[in-house]
Motif scaffolding. Structure first.
Motif, PDB file in Angstrom:
ATOM      1  N   LEU A   3       0.648  -1.179   0.157  1.00 59.22           N
ATOM      2  CA  LEU A   3      -0.042  -0.088  -0.022  1.00 59.22           C
ATOM      3  C   LEU A   3       0.924   1.121  -0.126  1.00 59.22           C
ATOM      4  CD1 LEU A   3      -2.779  -0.864   2.670  1.00 59.22           C
ATOM      5  CD2 LEU A   3      -2.996  -0.274   0.251  1.00 59.22           C
ATOM      6  N   THR A   4       0.496   2.330  -0.726  1.00 61.31           N
ATOM      7  CA  THR A   4       0.942   3.534  -0.731  1.00 61.31           C
ATOM      8  C   THR A   4       0.900   4.147   0.508  1.00 61.31           C
ATOM      9  OG1 THR A   4      -0.126   3.703  -2.655  1.00 61.31           O
ATOM     10  CG2 THR A   4       1.275   5.724  -2.156  1.00 61.31           C
ATOM     11  N   LYS A   5       2.123   4.744   1.042  1.00 61.12           N
ATOM     12  CA  LYS A   5       1.818   5.678   2.233  1.00 61.12           C
ATOM     13  C   LYS A   5       1.415   6.980   1.911  1.00 61.12           C
ATOM     14  CE  LYS A   5       3.732   5.009   6.026  1.00 61.12           C
ATOM     15  NZ  LYS A   5       3.384   4.192   7.352  1.00 61.12           N
ATOM     16  N   LEU A   6       0.273   7.637   2.452  1.00 61.83           N
ATOM     17  CA  LEU A   6      -0.213   8.605   1.876  1.00 61.83           C
ATOM     18  C   LEU A   6       0.446  10.070   2.540  1.00 61.83           C
ATOM     19  CD1 LEU A   6      -2.891   8.763   0.046  1.00 61.83           C
ATOM     20  CD2 LEU A   6      -4.073   9.274   1.938  1.00 61.83           C
ATOM     21  N   GLN A   7       0.965  10.849   1.625  1.00 65.43           N
ATOM     22  CA  GLN A   7       1.614  11.922   2.260  1.00 65.43           C
ATOM     23  C   GLN A   7       0.745  13.324   2.524  1.00 65.43           C
ATOM     24  OE1 GLN A   7       4.606  11.638   3.236  1.00 65.43           O
ATOM     25  NE2 GLN A   7       4.881   9.770   2.234  1.00 65.43           N
TER      26      GLN A   7
END
Ligand code: NAD
Length: 271
Positions: A3-7
């Motif tokens: 999963l992408t870590k959301l910035q």
């Protein structure tokens, strides 16, 4: 898992059951850090719950708006309009508003939040609480593909999400929104069947729930049509076809179709 870590910073206006399920899911799946989230609720006990898993909790909605990029509006439907009107003067082009309120249309959200605001409406369901939601979203206001991607990333951490036109949201409500209740009925009835056939209640319930869970996983993970999966487990003259015949005689298939349509119609009536 990939999963992408959301910035982005995530805020919750309303720190109730759904907000908690989402926040815990985002943290446990590693999609957002607890330190990138903030929540507000007038009830101190709800703020304490969020603080207990290291999310900053405050008592004013404006503070959440100032400190977040994605603002979840997670209050009961009747408070959504007043809450958005309260904060609208502080919404900027950095904000995406995500409403999870049942029945609050994109046009009513836009009217309350303002014409220039990017709004996403999501219809989640309760298995969100265990990281297995079946949700649908639609875009409104000035919301763009990036907003859709952000919401998709977040909800993929707590289950699945599809994008639909708003006109389909009543059907989504009738199927996945109300669907957990139908599945609970099926599980309870299967467990009753096991008890009638001589199994202890606890064993029967565990077998019934795990059977429904496993069958759902097989549909999702194999991509095979459920009718084909059913054919694969019904041997000629065997036990399963004998049970299956009873379900068809009882009209289970038509009952489930009617249930989804009735709930869809009811969602239309009350939205
Ligand atoms: P909830 O009552 O648990 O949470 C709402 C929270 O909002 C409460 O803690 C309340 O104190 C707080 N609140 C009230 N007024 C406020 C205000 N002015 N500012 C900030 N916070 C305020 O409700 P929930 O079950 O979490 O539902 C939240 C939303 O999610 C609802 O709009 C509902 O339609 C939607 N939803 C819920 C479910 C579900 O199964 N629970 C499913 C789909 C959608």
């Amino acid at each position: 898992m990939g999963l992408t870590k959301l910035q982005k910073r995530i805020g919750f206006i309303g720190a109730g059951q759904m907000a908690e399920a989402l926040a815990r899911g985002f943290i446990s799946k590693g999609v957002v850090e607890a330190s990138s989230m903030i929540a507000t609720d007038p009830v101190a006990a709800r703020r304490e719950v969020f603080e207990s898993f290291d999310v900053k909790a405050v008592s004013t909605n404006l503070e959440v708006v100032k400190e977040s990029d994605i603002v979840f509006v997670a209050v009961k439907p009747q408070y959504v309009g007043p809450v958005l009107k309260e904060v609208r003067g502080h919404l900027t082009d950095k904000h995406t508003i995500v409403s999870i309120a049942a029945g609050k249309t994109l046009s009513s959200l836009k009217e309350a939040a303002g014409d220039d605001v990017r709004i996403v409406r999501v219809m989640p369901n309760t298995p969100c609480l265990v990281g297995e939601t079946a949700s649908a979203m639609c875009l409104g206001g000035q919301a763009n593909d990036e907003d859709a991607e952000t919401v998709r990333t977040l909800f993929s951490a707590v289950g699945r999400i599809v994008q639909v036109d708003e006109k389909m949201l009543s059907a989504v409500t009738g199927l996945s929104g109300s669907g957990p209740a139908y599945a609970f009925l099926v599980i309870e009835a299967l467990a009753d069947g096991g008890v009638k056939a001589g199994l202890p209640r606890d064993i029967s319930m565990a077998l019934a729930a795990q059977t429904v869970l496993g069958s759902a996983k097989m549909v999702l993970e194999t991509g095979k049509h459920p009718g084909l999966l059913k054919d694969m487990v019904t041997s000629p003259g065997g036990t399963t076809i004998a049970g299956y015949h009873e379900l068809e005689k009882g009209g289970v298939r038509a009952s489930l179709i009617n249930a989804v349509v009735a709930a869809t119609n009811r969602a239309d009536e009350i939205s």
